[in-house]
Structures are given as C-alpha cells and as structure tokens.
Design a protein around this motif. Structure first.
Motif, PDB file in Angstrom:
ATOM      1  N   ASP A 173      -3.753   4.932  -4.877  1.00 28.09           N
ATOM      2  CA  ASP A 173      -4.425   3.644  -4.698  1.00 28.09           C
ATOM      3  C   ASP A 173      -3.921   2.914  -3.460  1.00 28.09           C
ATOM      4  O   ASP A 173      -4.358   1.790  -3.187  1.00 28.09           O
ATOM      5  N   GLY A 174      -3.001   3.535  -2.721  1.00 32.23           N
ATOM      6  CA  GLY A 174      -2.416   2.896  -1.553  1.00 32.23           C
ATOM      7  C   GLY A 174      -3.138   3.244  -0.260  1.00 32.23           C
ATOM      8  O   GLY A 174      -4.284   3.701  -0.260  1.00 32.23           O
ATOM      9  N   THR A 175      -2.438   3.062   0.831  1.00 35.60           N
ATOM     10  CA  THR A 175      -3.007   3.228   2.172  1.00 35.60           C
ATOM     11  C   THR A 175      -2.056   4.038   3.043  1.00 35.60           C
ATOM     12  O   THR A 175      -0.862   4.147   2.734  1.00 35.60           O
ATOM     13  N   PRO A 176      -2.549   4.599   4.147  1.00 40.97           N
ATOM     14  CA  PRO A 176      -1.660   5.342   5.044  1.00 40.97           C
ATOM     15  C   PRO A 176      -0.671   4.405   5.738  1.00 40.97           C
ATOM     16  O   PRO A 176      -0.959   3.207   5.911  1.00 40.97           O
ATOM     17  N   PHE A 189      -2.755   8.990  -0.726  1.00 38.38           N
ATOM     18  CA  PHE A 189      -1.877   7.855  -1.024  1.00 38.38           C
ATOM     19  C   PHE A 189      -2.228   7.174  -2.341  1.00 38.38           C
ATOM     20  O   PHE A 189      -1.799   6.052  -2.595  1.00 38.38           O
ATOM     21  N   ARG A 240      -6.526  11.980  -3.486  1.00 35.77           N
ATOM     22  CA  ARG A 240      -6.348  10.931  -2.493  1.00 35.77           C
ATOM     23  C   ARG A 240      -4.891  10.956  -2.056  1.00 35.77           C
ATOM     24  O   ARG A 240      -3.997  10.782  -2.889  1.00 35.77           O
ATOM     25  N   THR A 256      -1.470  14.433   8.052  1.00 38.86           N
ATOM     26  CA  THR A 256      -1.415  13.191   7.289  1.00 38.86           C
ATOM     27  C   THR A 256      -0.376  12.265   7.908  1.00 38.86           C
ATOM     28  O   THR A 256       0.757  12.681   8.145  1.00 38.86           O
ATOM     29  N   GLY A 313       0.794  -1.224   0.000  1.00 44.63           N
ATOM     30  CA  GLY A 313       0.000   0.000   0.000  1.00 44.63           C
ATOM     31  C   GLY A 313       0.822   1.267   0.000  1.00 44.63           C
ATOM     32  O   GLY A 313       0.270   2.365   0.131  1.00 44.63           O
ATOM     33  N   PRO A 335       2.620   4.516  -1.292  1.00 46.28           N
ATOM     34  CA  PRO A 335       2.311   5.376  -2.444  1.00 46.28           C
ATOM     35  C   PRO A 335       3.477   5.448  -3.416  1.00 46.28           C
ATOM     36  O   PRO A 335       4.628   5.177  -3.048  1.00 46.28           O
ATOM     37  N   SER A 342      -2.326  13.176  -5.889  1.00 44.71           N
ATOM     38  CA  SER A 342      -1.846  12.464  -4.705  1.00 44.71           C
ATOM     39  C   SER A 342      -0.510  13.052  -4.264  1.00 44.71           C
ATOM     40  O   SER A 342       0.094  13.872  -4.967  1.00 44.71           O
TER      41      SER A 342
END
Length: 349
Positions: free
Chosen positions: A324-327, A322, A320, A270, A156, A158, A224
């Motif tokens: 398509d990723g995640t924090p 990140f 967004r 963030t 996940g 970025p 992003s």
C-alpha cells in the motif's frame, strides 16, 4: 573476517584445514525503539558503515533506501579494496570519514573493545557521539530497520517484515542463507574437492527450488517486497559477475535461468535496489582482495551489463512492489553510484 584474503563481510569467517565457517557476529547489541540494549533509535545519532562490494552490507543499503532512513542514519562507504587493517575510508578526502574522523573501521571496533580478536566486518553501525561500534550483526540490522525504526520511516515506506508473514519469511530466508548467500562462499573458499562439490550441489539445488517457487509468483513471500527478497537479491546480483567464475559456481549462469534472471532484473529495476549496486566495487573487491583464489588480481572485463536494463515481464504475475506504500525517491546526490559502477546508459537516479 580474519583470514588475509577474506572479504571482511557479514561477521567473521574461520578457515580451518578442511572447512569454511562463518561465525556469528560478536557485537550483537540492538538499536531499538525502547533502547533496551542502551542504544535507542534516534535520528542522526548513528552511522552505517558499508561496502558496496559486500552482499551482507548491501542488504542494509537496500533496506535503508526502501524505508527512507537516509536522513535518520547517515552512510559511510568504504573502499572496496582493503589492506592489513581491513576496511578503510580512502574514498573520502584525506582518507578519513568526514563524520567519524577515522581512517579505518577498526578504530570504531577498538573504541568498543580494545584488542578484539576477531575480524573487522561490514555492515557496521557506529555511535557517532562516542565513536564506538554498536553492532555488526548483519542478520539483525535490517530486521531492526524494518521493525524498530518505524517512527523514522518515510511516508509510504513498505512493511518489509509483516507480522503475519514472518514465519514463512524466516523459513525461506534460512534456506536461502544456508545454501545461496553463504553457499557460494562455502564453494569459493572450500579447502577440499569434497567440500566444494557439496557446497556446489547445495547452491544449485536451492536455486532450482527458488526458480520453481518464483515461476508463478512475483516475490518470494506474499504479493509485495519483503526482507526475503532483499537477502536473495544481494547474492543474485553478484552471481554472474563473481560467483559463477570466481567461486566456481559454474553449472549455469543466472542469465540462463529465465525465471531467476527475470526476477533479479525486476528487483534491479525497482527503486531502492539497483541504485545501490556498484558493479565496479563488486568486481574489484572480489578479484583483487581474494588473492588466495586469484593471486594475479586480474579483474575480468565482463560480463556485459546491458542486460540488466531489458524488460522482464514480471508485472504479469501481479503483486505490488511496495504494498500500500510508494517507491522511494532518488538517492541523495552524495550517495549515487558512480558511472563506473552502473550498466551503460543508466542515469545516477
């Protein structure tokens, strides 16, 4: 940096009679996936040495967090105050880095090149088995984290330097570096009124341009977070606490620009950004080390840090963080910023 009251950040700095100049990093080897410079990407082999006070080193701290490289490359945090041997490990037990076993970062420089004539700067990446400095190329380290260390990125993570946006990212970063990242230093260490006023104009001309650019977009390039946002953030987060007064960049505070103030709060809130920031280290370093600017070494009490927690409303611009990723998850316990460096009410993670 080699000047007595210089911060030893981001390459060496030369102080002439009439001008301030930041020179290129002397040790510019790269750690790559294919090891073409003799330094292959390898989990656990390297140690990142950084100062939480230094904006150039803080780029690496943010990038490492966002990409989830904490287990792949360990972290050493140096004391924000230096002596005549520059960065030191006095925050660690017995004043030694527990992994490298050294008291001063200069020892890793000496292991690489004895009697190196330049200054000892951060960020620096050290080869743990040999104790030798690999690189202090602050401009390249984070780009390689994003592009060469991909096999060790967290799930996940970025894409901080996407191929299709690199030309635009590079163009934006070049102006930000010249006029903002380095511009505040050119103003703060100016050796003449003319030099100072030129740097001052450059800083605010670029900040005005950035404010206009960010008025209708959440991030500097694309939808992003990218490397460009990291590089701007590490200067903006220090602006009101240090550069406005200490470096005489005082046309206006960042908090007086609704766009930039909203943008930098969005980033601060963030995961991966604000949890690397230590305002105590930042203020003590600049005000106590730069004795040519602040000879009595008095550290200001302000500014009030509670504003960093207020809503920014930047989500309305879309995007967004990140992609398509995640924090990233919480920082490792040993790497959490002490309470003294956080705004009141901010938990460690």
């Amino acid at each position: 940096m080699s000047a007595p009251d210089s911060p030893g950040e981001g390459g060496n700095t030369e102080y002439g009679r009439k001008s301030f100049k930041r020179s290129k990093s002397h040790f510019a080897d790269r750690i790559t996936a294919d090891g073409r410079d003799g330094w292959p990407v390898e989990a656990g082999r390297y140690r990142l040495v950084a100062s939480r006070a230094c904006p150039w080193a803080s780029r690496a701290l943010v990038s490492r967090r966002l990409l989830g490289l904490e287990e792949a490359i360990s972290l050493a945090v140096v004391d924000p105050l230096q002596d005549d041997r520059s960065w030191r490990f006095t925050l660690d037990p017995d004043g030694r880095d527990p992994v490298l076993g050294i008291r001063f970062l200069s020892e890793a420089y000496d292991a690489r090149e004895k009697d190196y004539p330049g200054g000892v700067s951060v960020p620096a990446v050290v080869d743990v088995p040999s104790g030798r400095l690999v690189t202090n190329d602050y401009q390249r380290i984070t780009l390689d984290f994003a592009t060469e260390w991909t096999a060790l990125h967290r799930p996940g993570a970025p894409d901080l330097y996407p191929q299709e946006l690199r030309d635009e990212i590079d163009e934006v970063m070049e102006g930000v570096y010249r006029d903002v990242n380095n511009g505040v230093y050119r103003a703060g260490f100016a050796m003449s009124q003319e030099e100072y006023e030129g740097a001052y104009r450059d800083v605010f001309r670029r900040l005005d341009w950035l404010s206009e650019r960010l008025a209708d977009r959440r991030y500097l390039v694309g939808r992003s977070l990218t490397e460009a946002d990291i590089r701007l953030f590490t200067t903006l987060v220090r602006f009101d606490a240090v550069y406005h007064g200490h470096f005489k960049c005082n046309r206006s505070k960042l908090a007086e620009d609704p766009v930039l103030w909203g943008y930098v709060r969005d980033l601060y809130q963030t995961p991966g950004f604000g949890d690397t920031v230590d305002f105590d280290h930042i203020k003590r370093h600049y005000y106590m080390v730069h004795t040519g600017i602040n000879p009595r070494r008095i550290v200001p009490v302000g500014p009030d840090l509670t504003g960093w927690l207020t809503p920014h409303a930047r989500e309305a611009l879309g995007g967004r963080p990140f992609g398509d990723g995640t924090p990233p998850g919480p920082p490792p316990v040993a790497e959490r910023v002490p309470e003294s460096g956080r705004p009141p009410g901010v938990a460690a993670a």
